[in-house]
Design a protein around this motif. Structure first.
Motif, mmCIF file in Angstrom:
data_model
loop_
_atom_site.group_PDB
_atom_site.id
_atom_site.type_symbol
_atom_site.label_atom_id
_atom_site.label_comp_id
_atom_site.label_asym_id
_atom_site.label_seq_id
_atom_site.Cartn_x
_atom_site.Cartn_y
_atom_site.Cartn_z
ATOM 1 N N SER A 131 0.820 -1.227 0.000
ATOM 2 C CA SER A 131 0.000 0.000 0.000
ATOM 3 C C SER A 131 0.849 1.271 0.000
ATOM 4 O O SER A 131 0.575 2.222 0.753
ATOM 5 N N CYS A 132 1.879 1.316 -0.854
ATOM 6 C CA CYS A 132 2.762 2.484 -0.873
ATOM 7 C C CYS A 132 3.396 2.653 -2.248
ATOM 8 O O CYS A 132 3.296 1.774 -3.111
ATOM 9 N N GLN A 147 3.029 6.960 1.208
ATOM 10 C CA GLN A 147 1.891 6.091 1.481
ATOM 11 C C GLN A 147 0.695 6.955 1.835
ATOM 12 O O GLN A 147 0.854 8.082 2.335
ATOM 13 N N PHE A 150 -3.992 7.309 5.536
ATOM 14 C CA PHE A 150 -4.821 6.384 6.302
ATOM 15 C C PHE A 150 -4.145 5.011 6.471
ATOM 16 O O PHE A 150 -4.648 4.156 7.190
ATOM 17 N N ILE A 151 -3.004 4.819 5.800
ATOM 18 C CA ILE A 151 -2.218 3.592 5.997
ATOM 19 C C ILE A 151 -1.200 3.870 7.103
ATOM 20 O O ILE A 151 -0.257 4.635 6.929
ATOM 21 N N LYS A 152 -1.388 3.259 8.246
ATOM 22 C CA LYS A 152 -0.586 3.587 9.422
ATOM 23 C C LYS A 152 0.737 2.820 9.490
ATOM 24 O O LYS A 152 1.686 3.293 10.094
ATOM 25 N N SER A 153 0.794 1.639 8.922
ATOM 26 C CA SER A 153 2.038 0.874 8.936
ATOM 27 C C SER A 153 2.141 0.064 7.659
ATOM 28 O O SER A 153 1.124 -0.289 7.046
ATOM 29 N N HIS A 159 -4.001 -3.452 1.865
ATOM 30 C CA HIS A 159 -5.144 -2.885 2.569
ATOM 31 C C HIS A 159 -6.103 -2.117 1.665
ATOM 32 O O HIS A 159 -7.314 -2.235 1.806
ATOM 33 N N CYS A 160 -5.566 -1.302 0.749
ATOM 34 C CA CYS A 160 -6.449 -0.423 -0.046
ATOM 35 C C CYS A 160 -6.373 -0.686 -1.545
ATOM 36 O O CYS A 160 -7.062 -0.036 -2.318
ATOM 37 N N THR A 181 -9.223 2.192 3.238
ATOM 38 C CA THR A 181 -9.238 1.222 4.325
ATOM 39 C C THR A 181 -7.830 0.856 4.752
ATOM 40 O O THR A 181 -6.927 0.784 3.914
ATOM 41 N N ASP A 182 -7.660 0.630 6.056
ATOM 42 C CA ASP A 182 -6.376 0.199 6.600
ATOM 43 C C ASP A 182 -6.491 -1.188 7.219
ATOM 44 O O ASP A 182 -5.745 -1.543 8.124
#
Length: 365
Positions: A131-132, A147, A150-153, A159-160, A181-182
């Motif tokens: 997701s990056c 990234q 909303f993607i925390k890690s 995730h998205c 979404t994460d």
């Protein structure tokens, strides 16, 4: 008894060969379903000719002048066209006016890389699994450079479903994803209409509730994208946060490139058994896979290529400018090692077994 068609059989509109000749170009498409990158060229004003080359799950194609990058299942393959050597290709002399040869391989691991772009900072990949956005080089599998907020890690769980990237002034500007979404695989829940268009600089969500957006591209001053789940080419008004439909197709659209007034778009014939796409309403309306050409000023469909077999899903489409009959070799066979390149000049060498055979013949003479 009906005659079985040869692999990769296709039909095309009568004007397709003439259009490629007039634009002085060929087309490159990737189909991960068939495991091929296919070059399509005009043989003459009435006929097309294809060159399918095997790669393992080829998806995004990055193209910059004479340099090409192909994202595959576990690797990114770098190829280089060396002008002037194509006509001297020993197996088919006087056939190709360009020839893309493997020069390097990056062992990335399975990142599910989608769009690829060359930039001044290196090869930039849409790393869907993590997701990056990532820079690809010889230090790591990838180096993350951006990234969504909303993607925390960074986790290898998609995730998205980040999938598309448009550059502006050689920098990332607009991205497409299939969900905000994460959660692991969270995009799948509302995949048919949960897509988004993101601004890389501001992290703003420009558009939501899109029907599986892919392939954002800036053509001139305008931003275009494909809505795969509804088969639409759209033009986006970023300031107003809305879009208009330029053309609609009976198929899953993905992969887009432009030359002059013409936009080349990949069209997939979805399998109703496909886990990812089979439940989409458009799956029942997908009548063929191939390439459609849209005249952008008018929005009309100008030409098309339709596959009769072998190719069902197309991921990327790239226009090979100034190349009427390009060739391509992969890195799975020793054939590519026949080409030796240097700053001072280039030449075709003999393979070791050929040298040995020639020596044996000389000893017997």
């Amino acid at each position: 008894m009906a005659t079985e068609l040869p692999p990769f059989s296709c039909t095309y509109s009568p004007n397709m060969p003439e259009l490629l000749m007039r634009l002085n170009c060929s087309i490159a498409i990737s189909t991960y379903q068939a495991g091929k990158v296919i070059f399509i060229s005009a043989k003459n004003a009435q006929q097309l000719i294809q060159l399918p080359r095997s790669f393992k799950k080829p998806m995004g194609i990055g193209l910059q002048d004479n340099r090409m990058a192909i994202a595959t299942r576990h690797e990114i393959v770098i190829l280089q066209n060396t002008p002037g050597l194509g006509p001297k290709y020993p197996k088919k002399p006087d056939t190709y006016d360009a020839l893309f040869m493997p020069r390097a391989v990056y062992y990335t691991g399975e990142l599910d890389i989608h769009d690829l772009h060359w930039t001044a900072k290196g090869l930039l990949a849409v790393n869907t699994r993590f997701s990056c956005l990532s820079i690809i080089n010889d230090q790591y599998s990838f180096i993350p450079v951006w990234q969504p907020n909303f993607i925390k890690s960074l986790e290898p769980t998609d995730h998205c479903h980040l999938n598309g990237l448009a550059l502006l002034n050689d920098k990332p500007k607009y991205l497409t994803a299939l969900g905000l979404t994460d959660a692991q695989g969270g995009w799948r829940v509302g995949k048919a209409n949960g897509g988004v268009l993101l601004d890389a600089d501001s992290q703003e969500t420009i558009l939501q509730n899109l029907a599986m957006p892919h392939s954002p591209r800036i053509f001139g001053k305008d931003l275009f994208a494909l809505l795969s789940a509804t088969g639409e080419l759209i033009k986006i008004d970023v300031e107003a946060g809305r879009y208009e439909v330029v053309q609609k197709f009976n198929g899953f659209v993905r992969g887009m490139d432009r030359l002059g007034d013409y936009v080349f778009i990949g069209l997939s014939k979805l399998r109703t058994t496909s886990k990812a796409f089979g439940d989409l309403p458009i799956a029942s309306r997908s009548v063929f896979s191939g390439v459609v050409v849209v005249h952008l000023p008018s929005g009309r469909v100008e030409a098309h290529i339709k596959y009769e077999n072998s190719v069902e899903e197309i991921f990327d489409v790239r226009v090979l400018k100034g190349m009427k009959r390009p060739g391509i070799l992969n890195h799975y066979k020793d054939e590519h090692s026949m080409l030796i390149t240097m700053p001072q000049g280039n030449y075709w060498a003999q393979l070791p077994d050929e040298i040995e055979n020639n020596a044996d013949s000389a000893d017997k003479s």
